[in-house]
Each structure stands twice: as C-alpha cells, then as structure tokens.
Enzyme design. Structure first.
Site, PDB file in Angstrom:
ATOM      1  N   ASP A   1      41.213  58.624  56.563  1.00 25.01           N
ATOM      2  CA  ASP A   1      42.220  58.527  57.623  1.00 25.01           C
ATOM      3  C   ASP A   1      42.296  57.052  58.008  1.00 25.01           C
ATOM      4  O   ASP A   1      41.383  56.517  58.638  1.00 25.01           O
ATOM      5  CB  ASP A   1      41.797  59.407  58.810  1.00 25.01           C
ATOM      6  CG  ASP A   1      42.799  59.374  59.966  1.00 25.01           C
ATOM      7  OD1 ASP A   1      43.566  58.394  60.061  1.00 25.01           O
ATOM      8  OD2 ASP A   1      42.799  60.319  60.785  1.00 25.01           O
TER       9      ASP A   1
ATOM     10  N   TYR B   1      38.809  62.008  64.219  1.00 25.74           N
ATOM     11  CA  TYR B   1      39.839  62.421  65.173  1.00 25.74           C
ATOM     12  C   TYR B   1      39.595  63.873  65.619  1.00 25.74           C
ATOM     13  O   TYR B   1      39.320  64.749  64.784  1.00 25.74           O
ATOM     14  CB  TYR B   1      41.204  62.292  64.491  1.00 25.74           C
ATOM     15  CG  TYR B   1      42.369  62.633  65.376  1.00 25.74           C
ATOM     16  CD1 TYR B   1      42.705  61.838  66.463  1.00 25.74           C
ATOM     17  CD2 TYR B   1      43.150  63.756  65.125  1.00 25.74           C
ATOM     18  CE1 TYR B   1      43.773  62.154  67.276  1.00 25.74           C
ATOM     19  CE2 TYR B   1      44.231  64.078  65.933  1.00 25.74           C
ATOM     20  CZ  TYR B   1      44.533  63.270  67.014  1.00 25.74           C
ATOM     21  OH  TYR B   1      45.597  63.586  67.812  1.00 25.74           O
TER      22      TYR B   1
ATOM     23  N   LYS C   1      51.451  56.327  65.037  1.00 27.68           N
ATOM     24  CA  LYS C   1      50.731  55.202  65.632  1.00 27.68           C
ATOM     25  C   LYS C   1      51.310  53.874  65.123  1.00 27.68           C
ATOM     26  O   LYS C   1      52.449  53.574  65.433  1.00 27.68           O
ATOM     27  CB  LYS C   1      49.236  55.364  65.356  1.00 27.68           C
ATOM     28  CG  LYS C   1      48.717  56.803  65.585  1.00 27.68           C
ATOM     29  CD  LYS C   1      48.795  57.260  67.031  1.00 27.68           C
ATOM     30  CE  LYS C   1      48.554  58.759  67.212  1.00 27.68           C
ATOM     31  NZ  LYS C   1      47.318  59.289  66.661  1.00 27.68           N
TER      32      LYS C   1
HETATM   33  C1  LIG Z   1      46.901  60.607  66.206  1.00 24.78           C
HETATM   34  C2  LIG Z   1      45.929  60.702  65.095  1.00 24.78           C
HETATM   35  C3  LIG Z   1      45.959  61.771  64.180  1.00 24.78           C
HETATM   36  C4  LIG Z   1      46.940  62.925  64.306  1.00 24.78           C
HETATM   37  O1  LIG Z   1      48.253  62.494  64.147  1.00 24.78           O
HETATM   38  P1  LIG Z   1      49.514  63.210  64.874  1.00 24.78           P
HETATM   39  O2  LIG Z   1      50.651  62.372  64.406  1.00 24.78           O
HETATM   40  O3  LIG Z   1      49.254  63.154  66.350  1.00 24.78           O
HETATM   41  O4  LIG Z   1      49.560  64.611  64.376  1.00 24.78           O
HETATM   42  C5  LIG Z   1      45.035  61.779  63.155  1.00 24.78           C
HETATM   43  N1  LIG Z   1      44.113  60.787  63.022  1.00 24.78           N
HETATM   44  C6  LIG Z   1      44.053  59.755  63.881  1.00 24.78           C
HETATM   45  C7  LIG Z   1      43.015  58.701  63.678  1.00 24.78           C
HETATM   46  C8  LIG Z   1      44.953  59.676  64.943  1.00 24.78           C
HETATM   47  O5  LIG Z   1      44.872  58.650  65.798  1.00 24.78           O
END
Ligand SMILES: *Cc1c(COP(=O)(O)O)cnc(C)c1O
Length: 379
Positions: A170, A98, A195
């Site tokens: 992640d 990311y 998400k």
């Molecule tokens: C959106 C996202 C993040 C960051 O999250 P936020 O809630 O926007 O701070 C980190 N990793 C991935 C894979 C993401 O899609």
C-alpha cells in the site's frame, strides 16, 4: 524521461480527433461495434473506458508496472486484490496497516475462509517467522500509520517469494514520487487515489498496479467480474492530479521536514514521529528506500493528556480537523479519538498509539503560517 515529464505526458496524448490537449471525459456506458462478436478496443465501460484507460496508463508507467486498474475507492482496490485468494489461503500483513484493511481481512475476507496474521514488519525475523506454507499474499505499508514505521520492501519481497507468495505494498503515504515498490521487488502496488493522487480532497478512488502481465490479467478478471471500477469524472480528476503529484509531494515533504524539526524542539512536544528525523527508528532505511525526501505525514506526542491533545486539534485554524490526508490543505486529527478510535485502550497502548498523539497531513500552505497555527494551538 523524468518522472514529472512522464506524469504530464504518458497517457495524456492529445485527442486524435480534435487535437484537444486535454482529452474529453468519455461518459458513454457502451460503445458501438462494427460486427457482431468482433470487439473494438472498448465495448462496455465496466470492462474498459477511454478516460479510465488514460489514468491507468499514466499510473502504471509511474509505478513501473505492466498494467494498472482504477477503482471507485482504495478499499475497492484492496478488496479486489483479496478476492484473488481462495478459502484456506493465508495473508501475512504488517501490524501498522490501514484500519480499513485490517477490518476487511478480519471481518470480511475471513468469511470466505481466508486466514490473516498480523506481525511487526519492521522486525524482519519476526515477520519471516509468521509466514506459513499456505501464505499466498504478504501485505505491507511504508510509512505505516500512525507511527510512520518504515518497512524494508526488498526484504519483504524475499520473504514473500520464499514461499511463492506475492508481495503487495500500500503505497498511499509515500506515492511513486518517493517510493516505487515494484523496483524493490513488489508484485502489486495499491493506492488510495483519494489521497495524494487526487490531491485536493475532492475525489474518491483506488488503484492496483501489477508488476507482470500475468498478475494484471488475474486482477483484471476479478475487477471486471466484481465491478467496483473508477467512474469517468474521477478518472479525469486523478489524471489531472498526477500531473502535479511530484511538485506537490516534494513541496509538502519539504514543509513537513521543517515542521518536524521545529516540533522536535518545542518544549510541550514529547516526541515527533517523522522518518526524516535521525531520531526516528526507520530513518536510515527510509533514507535508502525513499527518494531523497520523507513524505508529508507525521505524528507527534504532546507532553500531556488525552484532553490536552483534543484541545490542540480543536484549536488549529489552518489545519482542518479531519481524517484523510494527502491534499493541498493541511489536516490534523487525534488518532485515539478519531482514526484509531475503534481500537480499545489496551490495543492502542500495544500499538503505541498514545492519548497525547496528534497526526498531521502537511499541505501546500506556507511553512510560517502552518507553524504559527500550531504554535497558537499548542500554546
Ligand atoms: C485512505 C486509505 C486507504 C483506503 O482508501 P479509500 O479511498 O478511503 O477507500 C487505504 N490505505 C491507506 C494507507 C489509506 O490512507
């Protein structure tokens, strides 16, 4: 108990006082104590809040960890994990991570003397060669973004543990429905709850799940000290999101698979990047590592220019032109001009982000409607 049953019941016992099957949202910032210096379960909402604790209990259980912490955003969760490190420590990350994580490590954590190396985590020999004696944390994402690369989590756990480092994954794209990194050897799982966990484009949040009580305690100390915790309303919305997570992810993945197969046959599409397609370089690994389905994120490359791709993302009607992902409404974007615009053209080429690339987050709408929408836009 099965995943979807636990997603509804663990952390969601009825309110002991009233019997309400949905717990109240506890907005209180502070909690009355019986005696000075003798603390009840909750004392102050930065340190612990009943609504947040319910969500943390649910997600820890679903990921198979010893404990979880919820944060205001995904980046707040990631920066809490990075704040465990000290000057001189080294972080090894995959190259398909990311953008915000890249920025945090290269432009913020570096100020505290934390060193970072990026290496291709799909090439295990190259990845292992990038490990250093002072590597304390290995950070990967699978599927990666925007090429949907698949990284072998179990193999990366071995690489990290060979020098006594922790492996963090992640898991935002895959969700615990499809991948449970702790079962594969990971020590920390991170989510942007913004998400799939929230799932409706109406909440920001982040999560860290720790494999052991020791790691949990260390992370909790930093989280409480730095304070970027998830608020009560967000915690309630995330608990609610978890209850339908499996149904949403399974159905969205089913639609994504069919859309990917359709796009792969489209005369104006040069290439579809979806781990469910046998043509994807990570397909076999994904089939082993992911639970029967391949997620609802995909990218495809038009047989065309930057302008052609721009025109397509600007002419869909159901697919909303927006960054972010994982919600019930489908989203479309052009990485070269949007999510990855901060890369210069040479770097985009190096990372395989072509001008004609389009990224989709497939939502819960009917396959036929999504297909018709893409057809009229691609033309
Ligand atoms: C959106 C996202 C993040 C960051 O999250 P936020 O809630 O926007 O701070 C980190 N990793 C991935 C894979 C993401 O899609």
């Amino acid at each position: 108990m099965q995943f979807r049953t636990r997603a509804i019941h663990v952390g969601n016992e009825p309110c002991p006082e009233t019997g309400a099957v949905v717990r109240p949202i506890h907005l209180a910032s502070t909690f009355m104590q019986h005696k000075a210096g003798e603390w009840r379960e909750f004392d102050y909402s930065r340190s612990g809040n009943p609504t947040r604790a319910c969500f943390e209990e649910s997600i820890a259980h679903l990921e198979g960890g010893a404990g979880a912490m919820a944060f205001a955003t995904g980046m707040a969760a990631t920066s809490c994990a990075m704040a465990m490190l000290k000057s001189g420590d080294h972080v090894l990350t995959g190259s398909d991570i990311y953008g915000g994580t890249y920025r945090l490590l290269h432009h913020v954590s570096n100020r505290a003397g934390v060193k970072t190396t990026l290496a291709d985590s799909t090439n295990l020999d190259a990845f292992a060669a990038a490990i250093q004696p002072d590597t304390k944390l290995v950070w990967i994402e699978s599927p990666g973004n925007p090429r949907m690369t698949i990284t072998d989590i179990a193999a990366c756990a071995e690489i990290a543990h060979s020098v006594g480092a922790l492996l963090a994954v992640d898991n935002t794209f895959s969700t615990p429905v499809l991948t449970r990194p702790i079962e594969l050897g990971a020590d920390i799982v991170m989510h942007s709850a913004t998400k799939y966990i929230g799932g409706h484009s109406d909440v920001m949040g982040g999560v860290l799940v720790a494999k052991t009580k020791e790691i949990y305690d260390e992370l909790y100390y930093v989280a409480n000290a730095t304070g970027a915790i998830m608020a009560p309303l967000e915690s309630f919305l995330c608990s609610r999101g978890l209850k339908t997570l499996e149904l949403r992810v399974r159905e969205q993945s089913r639609t994504a698979m069919q859309l990917a197969e359709w796009l792969a046959k489209h005369p104006k599409v040069a290439n579809v990047l979806y781990p469910g397609l046998p043509s994807h370089p990570g397909h076999e690994l994904a089939a082993r590592q992911m639970d029967g389905q391949f997620g609802a994120m995909m990218s495809f490359e038009l047989d065309g220019t930057f302008e052609d791709a721009k025109r397509v993302v600007e002419s869909t009607k159901l697919f909303r032109l927006a960054v972010s992902l994982g919600a019930v409404e489908s989203l479309i974007e052009q990485p070269a001009s949007m999510s990855h615009a901060s890369y210069d053209a040479a770097d985009r080429a190096k990372h395989g982000i072509s001008d004609g690339m389009i990224r989709l987050s497939v939502g819960l709408e009917a396959l036929e409607d999504l297909q018709d929408d893409l057809q009229q836009a691609i033309g």
